[in-house]
Scaffold this motif. Structure first.
Motif, PDB file in Angstrom:
ATOM      1  N   LYS A  26       0.968  -1.464  -0.333  1.00 19.19           N
ATOM      2  CA  LYS A  26       0.163   0.091   0.435  1.00 19.19           C
ATOM      3  C   LYS A  26       0.425   1.088   0.060  1.00 19.19           C
ATOM      4  CE  LYS A  26      -2.593  -0.871   3.708  1.00 19.19           C
ATOM      5  NZ  LYS A  26      -3.894  -0.496   4.387  1.00 19.19           N
ATOM      6  N   THR A  27       2.019   1.555   0.787  1.00 19.19           N
ATOM      7  CA  THR A  27       2.735   2.683   0.338  1.00 19.19           C
ATOM      8  C   THR A  27       4.041   2.767   0.289  1.00 19.19           C
ATOM      9  OG1 THR A  27       3.712   1.685   2.716  1.00 19.19           O
ATOM     10  CG2 THR A  27       2.153   2.393   2.908  1.00 19.19           C
ATOM     11  N   ASN A  28       4.689   1.285  -0.446  1.00 23.10           N
ATOM     12  CA  ASN A  28       5.487   1.804  -1.194  1.00 23.10           C
ATOM     13  C   ASN A  28       5.550   2.576  -2.915  1.00 23.10           C
ATOM     14  OD1 ASN A  28       8.746   0.522  -1.577  1.00 23.10           O
ATOM     15  ND2 ASN A  28       8.313  -0.162  -2.928  1.00 23.10           N
ATOM     16  N   LYS A  29       4.315   2.817  -3.697  1.00 22.09           N
ATOM     17  CA  LYS A  29       4.620   3.027  -4.246  1.00 22.09           C
ATOM     18  C   LYS A  29       4.188   4.756  -3.560  1.00 22.09           C
ATOM     19  CE  LYS A  29       1.089   0.950  -5.463  1.00 22.09           C
ATOM     20  NZ  LYS A  29       0.358  -0.256  -4.743  1.00 22.09           N
ATOM     21  N   LYS A  30       4.410   5.393  -2.938  1.00 22.20           N
ATOM     22  CA  LYS A  30       4.273   7.074  -2.318  1.00 22.20           C
ATOM     23  C   LYS A  30       5.435   7.208  -1.765  1.00 22.20           C
ATOM     24  CE  LYS A  30      -0.869   5.839  -1.133  1.00 22.20           C
ATOM     25  NZ  LYS A  30      -1.986   6.674  -0.032  1.00 22.20           N
ATOM     26  N   ILE A  31       6.603   6.389  -1.299  1.00 26.69           N
ATOM     27  CA  ILE A  31       7.530   7.119  -1.106  1.00 26.69           C
ATOM     28  C   ILE A  31       8.729   7.024  -2.588  1.00 26.69           C
ATOM     29  CG2 ILE A  31       9.665   5.806  -0.010  1.00 26.69           C
ATOM     30  CD1 ILE A  31       8.225   4.332   1.883  1.00 26.69           C
ATOM     31  N   LEU A  32       8.706   8.045  -1.948  1.00 27.59           N
ATOM     32  CA  LEU A  32       9.659   9.240  -3.534  1.00 27.59           C
ATOM     33  C   LEU A  32      11.595   9.072  -2.485  1.00 27.59           C
ATOM     34  CD1 LEU A  32       9.911  10.816  -6.186  1.00 27.59           C
ATOM     35  CD2 LEU A  32       9.883  13.206  -4.607  1.00 27.59           C
ATOM     36  N   ILE A  33      11.651   9.451  -1.431  1.00 26.53           N
ATOM     37  CA  ILE A  33      13.055   9.289  -0.879  1.00 26.53           C
ATOM     38  C   ILE A  33      12.409   7.842   0.205  1.00 26.53           C
ATOM     39  CG2 ILE A  33      14.518  10.686   0.379  1.00 26.53           C
ATOM     40  CD1 ILE A  33      13.438  13.526  -1.057  1.00 26.53           C
ATOM     41  N   LYS A  34      13.415   7.395   0.215  1.00 30.30           N
ATOM     42  CA  LYS A  34      13.321   6.599   1.532  1.00 30.30           C
ATOM     43  C   LYS A  34      14.454   6.740   2.602  1.00 30.30           C
ATOM     44  CE  LYS A  34      11.220   3.187  -1.818  1.00 30.30           C
ATOM     45  NZ  LYS A  34      11.849   1.548  -2.222  1.00 30.30           N
ATOM     46  N   ASP A  35      14.051   6.359   3.199  1.00 27.12           N
ATOM     47  CA  ASP A  35      15.558   6.219   4.763  1.00 27.12           C
ATOM     48  C   ASP A  35      16.040   5.594   4.740  1.00 27.12           C
ATOM     49  OD1 ASP A  35      13.651   3.685   4.714  1.00 27.12           O
ATOM     50  OD2 ASP A  35      13.257   3.766   6.616  1.00 27.12           O
ATOM     51  N   ARG A  36      17.438   5.680   5.610  1.00 26.26           N
ATOM     52  CA  ARG A  36      18.482   4.742   5.682  1.00 26.26           C
ATOM     53  C   ARG A  36      17.554   2.970   5.106  1.00 26.26           C
ATOM     54  NH1 ARG A  36      21.659   5.166  11.132  1.00 26.26           N
ATOM     55  NH2 ARG A  36      22.980   4.249  10.182  1.00 26.26           N
ATOM     56  N   THR A  37      19.236   2.519   4.326  1.00 28.07           N
ATOM     57  CA  THR A  37      18.657   0.777   4.416  1.00 28.07           C
ATOM     58  C   THR A  37      18.411   0.087   5.056  1.00 28.07           C
ATOM     59  OG1 THR A  37      19.129   1.321   1.640  1.00 28.07           O
ATOM     60  CG2 THR A  37      19.041  -0.662   2.534  1.00 28.07           C
ATOM     61  N   TRP A  38      20.030   0.036   5.715  1.00 29.68           N
ATOM     62  CA  TRP A  38      20.978  -0.584   6.432  1.00 29.68           C
ATOM     63  C   TRP A  38      20.545   0.046   8.027  1.00 29.68           C
ATOM     64  CZ3 TRP A  38      19.393  -5.441   6.383  1.00 29.68           C
ATOM     65  CH2 TRP A  38      19.439  -6.140   4.802  1.00 29.68           C
ATOM     66  N   THR A  39      20.263  -0.344   8.941  1.00 30.51           N
ATOM     67  CA  THR A  39      20.187  -0.485  10.096  1.00 30.51           C
ATOM     68  C   THR A  39      20.362  -1.022  11.512  1.00 30.51           C
ATOM     69  OG1 THR A  39      17.524  -0.056  10.514  1.00 30.51           O
ATOM     70  CG2 THR A  39      18.333   1.904   9.806  1.00 30.51           C
ATOM     71  N   PHE A  40      20.625  -1.233  12.342  1.00 31.68           N
ATOM     72  CA  PHE A  40      20.794  -2.240  13.484  1.00 31.68           C
ATOM     73  C   PHE A  40      19.694  -2.911  13.680  1.00 31.68           C
ATOM     74  CE2 PHE A  40      21.270  -3.952  17.738  1.00 31.68           C
ATOM     75  CZ  PHE A  40      21.981  -4.715  17.374  1.00 31.68           C
ATOM     76  N   SER A  41      18.341  -2.310  13.633  1.00 33.10           N
ATOM     77  CA  SER A  41      17.462  -3.667  13.822  1.00 33.10           C
ATOM     78  C   SER A  41      17.233  -4.518  12.362  1.00 33.10           C
ATOM     79  CB  SER A  41      16.054  -2.655  13.883  1.00 33.10           C
ATOM     80  OG  SER A  41      15.826  -1.713  13.227  1.00 33.10           O
ATOM     81  N   ARG A  42      17.390  -3.396  10.903  1.00 37.20           N
ATOM     82  CA  ARG A  42      17.323  -3.901   9.982  1.00 37.20           C
ATOM     83  C   ARG A  42      18.583  -5.845   9.707  1.00 37.20           C
ATOM     84  NH1 ARG A  42      13.965  -2.616   6.128  1.00 37.20           N
ATOM     85  NH2 ARG A  42      13.281  -0.092   6.461  1.00 37.20           N
ATOM     86  N   GLY A  43      19.656  -5.727  10.399  1.00 39.12           N
ATOM     87  CA  GLY A  43      20.888  -6.519  10.470  1.00 39.12           C
ATOM     88  C   GLY A  43      20.268  -7.388  11.622  1.00 39.12           C
ATOM     89  N   LEU A  44      19.423  -6.767  12.352  1.00 38.32           N
ATOM     90  CA  LEU A  44      19.446  -8.189  13.715  1.00 38.32           C
ATOM     91  C   LEU A  44      18.123  -9.482  13.205  1.00 38.32           C
ATOM     92  CD1 LEU A  44      19.931  -7.743  15.378  1.00 38.32           C
ATOM     93  CD2 LEU A  44      18.243  -7.074  17.047  1.00 38.32           C
ATOM     94  N   PHE A  45      17.052  -8.706  12.623  1.00 38.28           N
ATOM     95  CA  PHE A  45      16.083  -9.184  11.450  1.00 38.28           C
ATOM     96  C   PHE A  45      16.766 -10.456  10.325  1.00 38.28           C
ATOM     97  CE2 PHE A  45      13.340  -6.578  13.742  1.00 38.28           C
ATOM     98  CZ  PHE A  45      11.599  -7.455  13.816  1.00 38.28           C
ATOM     99  N   LEU A  46      17.426  -9.216   9.761  1.00 40.33           N
ATOM    100  CA  LEU A  46      18.219 -10.294   8.905  1.00 40.33           C
ATOM    101  C   LEU A  46      18.911 -11.463   9.480  1.00 40.33           C
ATOM    102  CD1 LEU A  46      18.866 -11.101   5.777  1.00 40.33           C
ATOM    103  CD2 LEU A  46      20.709  -9.431   6.288  1.00 40.33           C
ATOM    104  N   ALA A  47      19.574 -11.408  10.306  1.00 34.99           N
ATOM    105  CA  ALA A  47      19.844 -12.479  11.148  1.00 34.99           C
ATOM    106  C   ALA A  47      18.788 -13.611  12.225  1.00 34.99           C
ATOM    107  CB  ALA A  47      21.099 -11.713  12.326  1.00 34.99           C
ATOM    108  N   ALA A  48      18.285 -12.944  12.266  1.00 31.09           N
ATOM    109  CA  ALA A  48      17.151 -13.919  12.690  1.00 31.09           C
ATOM    110  C   ALA A  48      16.565 -14.292  11.132  1.00 31.09           C
ATOM    111  CB  ALA A  48      16.068 -12.914  13.436  1.00 31.09           C
ATOM    112  N   GLY A  49      16.124 -13.894  10.046  1.00 32.50           N
ATOM    113  CA  GLY A  49      15.925 -14.847   9.081  1.00 32.50           C
ATOM    114  C   GLY A  49      16.485 -15.969   8.927  1.00 32.50           C
TER     115      GLY A  49
END
Length: 163
Positions: A26-49
């Motif tokens: 629903k929201t991906n098409k509405k974003i023109l400038i995205k946040d930082r790609t890799w953060t600590f929490s994203r890295g943690l979730f990748l490790a959990a995956g």
């Protein structure tokens, strides 16, 4: 693992995964400038995956496989969901807020990130409740973000008290 626990975890992770994937679409098409790609929490979730995917060799029942799949779906949904700003408003944690619902905003920069802070009105309109949204951008996107904010809601800029 106990079948009841597997069913409970499948329901929990399945619901979270569906919610996050629907929010992403629903929201991906509405974003023109995205946040930082890799953060600590994203890295943690990748490790959990990765850890969840590796456990597939230790389990052999249908419910175990279903639990692993729903866990991976929820983790993928989290990793896909992005925050950012666009032509119509902001997206934070899968929630879209149009520009007219933003009361005021502030920006700040440090060495690693550029942060935009938004004070938003409650969407229901029934109360005067507000909530804060924080979006961390790459430092290289700071000028683009500030230009977009100034264009869309420049009159709502206010210096907020630092915590």
């Amino acid at each position: 693992m106990n079948d009841y626990v597997n069913i409970l975890l499948c329901a929990l992770f399945g619901g979270m995964g569906i919610w996050m994937l629907l929010s992403y679409f629903k929201t991906n098409k509405k974003i023109l400038i995205k946040d930082r790609t890799w953060t600590f929490s994203r890295g943690l979730f990748l490790a959990a995956g990765i850890a969840a995917a590796v456990t597939v060799v230790f389990y052999n029942t249908f419910l175990d496989y279903l639990r692993i799949i729903t866990m991976l779906m929820a983790i993928a949904g989290f990793l896909l969901m992005r925050d950012g700003v666009g032509e119509e408003g902001i997206v934070s944690m899968g929630k879209f807020t149009p520009w007219k619902m933003i009361r005021n905003y502030d920006c700040g920069m440090n060495k690693k990130k550029f942060t935009a802070i938004f004070n938003c009105n409650d969407k229901s309109g029934k109360s005067k409740d507000t909530y804060m949204s924080y979006i961390d951008f790459d430092v290289k996107d700071a000028d683009k973000v500030q230009a977009l904010l100034k264009e869309k809601i420049g009159n709502k800029y206010i210096r907020m008290k630092k915590n």
